[in-house]
Write a protein that holds these residues in place. Sequence first.
Motif, short mmCIF file in Angstrom:
data_model
loop_
_atom_site.label_atom_id
_atom_site.label_comp_id
_atom_site.label_asym_id
_atom_site.label_seq_id
_atom_site.Cartn_x
_atom_site.Cartn_y
_atom_site.Cartn_z
N PRO A 55 0.82 -1.22 0.00
CA PRO A 55 0.00 0.00 0.00
C PRO A 55 0.85 1.26 0.00
CG PRO A 55 -0.02 -1.03 2.17
CD PRO A 55 0.70 -1.98 1.25
N GLU B 272 -3.20 4.41 1.64
CA GLU B 272 -3.84 3.20 1.16
C GLU B 272 -3.86 2.10 2.21
OE1 GLU B 272 -3.07 3.29 -3.65
OE2 GLU B 272 -1.75 2.05 -2.40
N ARG C 262 -4.14 -2.36 2.33
CA ARG C 262 -4.17 -3.60 1.55
C ARG C 262 -5.22 -4.50 2.14
NH1 ARG C 262 1.21 -6.56 1.32
NH2 ARG C 262 0.49 -7.74 3.14
N CYS D 173 -4.85 -3.24 -3.16
CA CYS D 173 -4.67 -1.99 -2.42
C CYS D 173 -5.65 -0.95 -2.92
CB CYS D 173 -3.23 -1.48 -2.58
SG CYS D 173 -1.99 -2.50 -1.77
#
Length: 334
Positions: free
Chosen positions: A31, A35, A37, A105
């Motif tokens: 990520p 972000e 994952r 992601c």
Amino acid sequence: MTGSDEMRIVDLEGSGGPEVLTIATRPRPEPGPGEIRIKVAAAGVNRPDVFQRQGAYPPPPGAPEWPGLEVAGVVEVAGPEASRFSPGDRVMALVPGGGYAEAVCVHETNALYVPSNLSMVEAAAIPETFFTVWSNVFMRAGLRSGESFLVHGGTSGIGTTAIQLAHHFGARVFATAGSDDKCRAAEKLGADACINYRETNFVEPLKEATGNQGIDVILDMVGGDYAARNVELAAIEGRIVQIATLRGAKAEVNLTQIMMKRLVYTGSTLRARSVAFKASIAEELEKLVVPLLADGKVRPIVEKTYALEDAASAHRHMDEDHIGKIVLTTSAAD
């Protein structure tokens, strides 16, 4: 089983029929800033995935090259500057691609918590259709309580979602579908009436159903010759929203009707829109729609699931009669 640094995906061996979908391995993604994952338990199958498989809908820049626009699963890792979710949280997310995989992601603002009453399969059937319907019917077209609403393809994933949401928020709901059984299913979900388009031109019966007032908001995935009929059916100050063109991207319409009725004919696509735009949709969904899902007042309609490695069969199913969503599952599914 793959190692922790690898994952299985559904790859595309060229463009064509369902047979081009094959299992491959890729490195597990890391990520980026903001972000998370997600360890994918389930991934929804959508018509844009079919278009991508056929070579007609490439992923936007930066997205994985394999299909999949919506997933549900558990957060594995939170990347730098990501603070909304913690590892172990159950989430569902709209992704720009790469959902047909064991991990993906996504920016944390494009994910939502999964209500405790929903399975991962049900949750995976939510993001693409609910983001699409909310942004087009409620944000773009501004559907209001007391107005009339028509969705074509009433038993598709988009249709079953649109019917339920429009009904819940006080609209008078109409739909079209390709069989009497599908029409009955649409009516059970909240449509006041559904027209079998294979047997009847929907314009006249829906004019009659609205006392010749016409339809305030029309959501169309068909295009082609439906465009002119939508314009004819639309009410004064009506709004027509085009989100796909299954019967063709070109149409002839009566511009005088558009002018005299003061219509808005608009449209959109979602996949390539910015993270920030999708985050604005997610924010409204979290506030106004997720509570309905948690209370069971609105629900995703899932017809069948397939294992990830059987994605080709899932795509074949998309071309057959079905009601609601088709979902792929991994070994992490409920």
